[in-house]
Design an enzyme around this catalytic site. Structure first.
Site, mmCIF file in Angstrom:
data_model
loop_
_atom_site.group_PDB
_atom_site.id
_atom_site.type_symbol
_atom_site.label_atom_id
_atom_site.label_comp_id
_atom_site.label_asym_id
_atom_site.label_seq_id
_atom_site.Cartn_x
_atom_site.Cartn_y
_atom_site.Cartn_z
ATOM 1 N N ARG A 154 33.074 31.228 26.943
ATOM 2 C CA ARG A 154 32.606 31.668 28.268
ATOM 3 C C ARG A 154 31.090 31.544 28.437
ATOM 4 O O ARG A 154 30.478 32.304 29.185
ATOM 5 C CB ARG A 154 33.064 33.111 28.562
ATOM 6 C CG ARG A 154 34.581 33.282 28.527
ATOM 7 C CD ARG A 154 35.286 32.455 29.605
ATOM 8 N NE ARG A 154 36.724 32.562 29.506
ATOM 9 C CZ ARG A 154 37.508 31.665 28.878
ATOM 10 N NH1 ARG A 154 36.960 30.590 28.311
ATOM 11 N NH2 ARG A 154 38.807 31.816 28.836
ATOM 12 N N SER A 204 40.416 37.864 34.813
ATOM 13 C CA SER A 204 40.294 38.707 33.614
ATOM 14 C C SER A 204 38.958 39.430 33.645
ATOM 15 O O SER A 204 37.915 38.803 33.779
ATOM 16 C CB SER A 204 40.378 37.858 32.350
ATOM 17 O OG SER A 204 41.632 37.246 32.251
ATOM 18 N N GLU A 274 33.722 40.034 31.383
ATOM 19 C CA GLU A 274 33.663 38.590 31.647
ATOM 20 C C GLU A 274 33.174 38.346 33.076
ATOM 21 O O GLU A 274 32.525 37.350 33.347
ATOM 22 C CB GLU A 274 35.045 37.985 31.438
ATOM 23 C CG GLU A 274 35.125 36.480 31.593
ATOM 24 C CD GLU A 274 36.466 35.919 31.198
ATOM 25 O OE1 GLU A 274 37.096 35.243 32.027
ATOM 26 O OE2 GLU A 274 36.909 36.164 30.051
#
Length: 278
Positions: A154, A204, A274
């Protein structure tokens, strides 16, 4: 900003600018420098939680020319940063190109996906990106190769350098159109089955902690369905927080912090978000 985020949350932006060409984007950045106006760049707003007070910076969203997708050769595709991942995946399918099936159903933009090395079902952007073009803070164009992008979970170099991704070049493989479509439909079906797509969310909420799954830790903590105001830990997938009706940024933040504290108390695991908060 609630009209420009998948969470449907967020107050007004000080300025909202949609440059349609690189020339317009360079001119906007020049004006921001001259007027000492801070800015932030958004894609499809699918990974954002925006303050109820809004954004005190100029918000830039790329459109027009930045949504173009083209074939450079038989297996190389160039996509503007403002194009949606869905349209990129469909373009690949139409040209019988394999490699992007994992991204079908991820609700982000091409630029945003490269920026955060988006991934799902065993695939990540780093597997298919060859290079990214960008404009730096001074308004100059440039390119980072795959090696220079520093992809990790990420993350990419763009999270550090503050440059604006303008286009992404992908290296794909020739495949059989029917097989590509079948895999895309299979993964989309799995998403619909497991994810709360009927409610506004930002995907998410937490990064995957090493050795664990965030959703499983939250579920094992008995937090499925936990509600704060209009925000709820999804009853379908505990890794998602959904807007069940007029949720505020504060509702979501309070619920995130409650999940983090409860999981840490129960398992000693720190959950890192995230989603990007502005």
């Amino acid at each position: 900003m609630k009209n420009h985020t998948s969470f449907r949350i967020g107050g007004p932006a000080k300025l909202f600018i949609e440059p349609k060409t690189e020339e317009e984007l360079s001119a906007v950045l020049k004006k921001c420098r001259e007027s000492k106006t801070e800015y932030t760049v958004i894609g499809n707003g699918s990974n954002l939680l925006v303050s109820d007070d809004g954004i005190s910076k100029a918000v830039i969203r790329l459109s027009g020319e930045f949504e173009k997708i083209e074939l450079l050769d038989e297996t190389t595709v160039k996509a503007g940063a403002g194009a949606s991942l869905g349209s990129l995946c469909r373009f690949a399918l139409e040209n019988s190109l394999s490699g992007l099936e994992f991204a079908f159903g991820i609700p982000g933009s091409v630029g945003g996906a490269a920026f955060m090395n988006a991934g799902a079902y065993g695939g990540e952007m780093k597997d298919v990106v060859l290079s990214c073009s960008h404009i730096d803070r001074e308004g100059n164009g440039g390119v980072l190769s795959k090696e220079q992008l520093g992809f990790s979970y990420r993350k990419s170099a763009y999270g550090e350098n503050g440059f604006i991704v303008t286009s992404v070049t992908f290296g794909l493989q020739k495949g059989e159109k029917g097989a590509i479509e079948e895999k895309m439909n299979d993964l989309l079906g799995r998403r619909k089955e497991k994810q709360p797509l009927s409610f506004p969310s930002a995907g998410s909420v937490f990064k995957r902690p090493e050795g664990y799954f965030a959703g499983a830790l939250i579920e094992q903590s008995g937090l499925k369905g936990k509600t704060v105001g209009g925000a709820q830990v999804s009853e379908k997938h505990a890794g998602f927080i959904v807007n069940i009706g007029s949720a505020t940024c504060k509702d979501v933040k309070d619920l995130i912090e409650y999940c983090q504290k409860t999981v840490y108390d129960n398992f000693g695991v720190k959950l890192e978000t995230e989603i990007k908060m502005i």
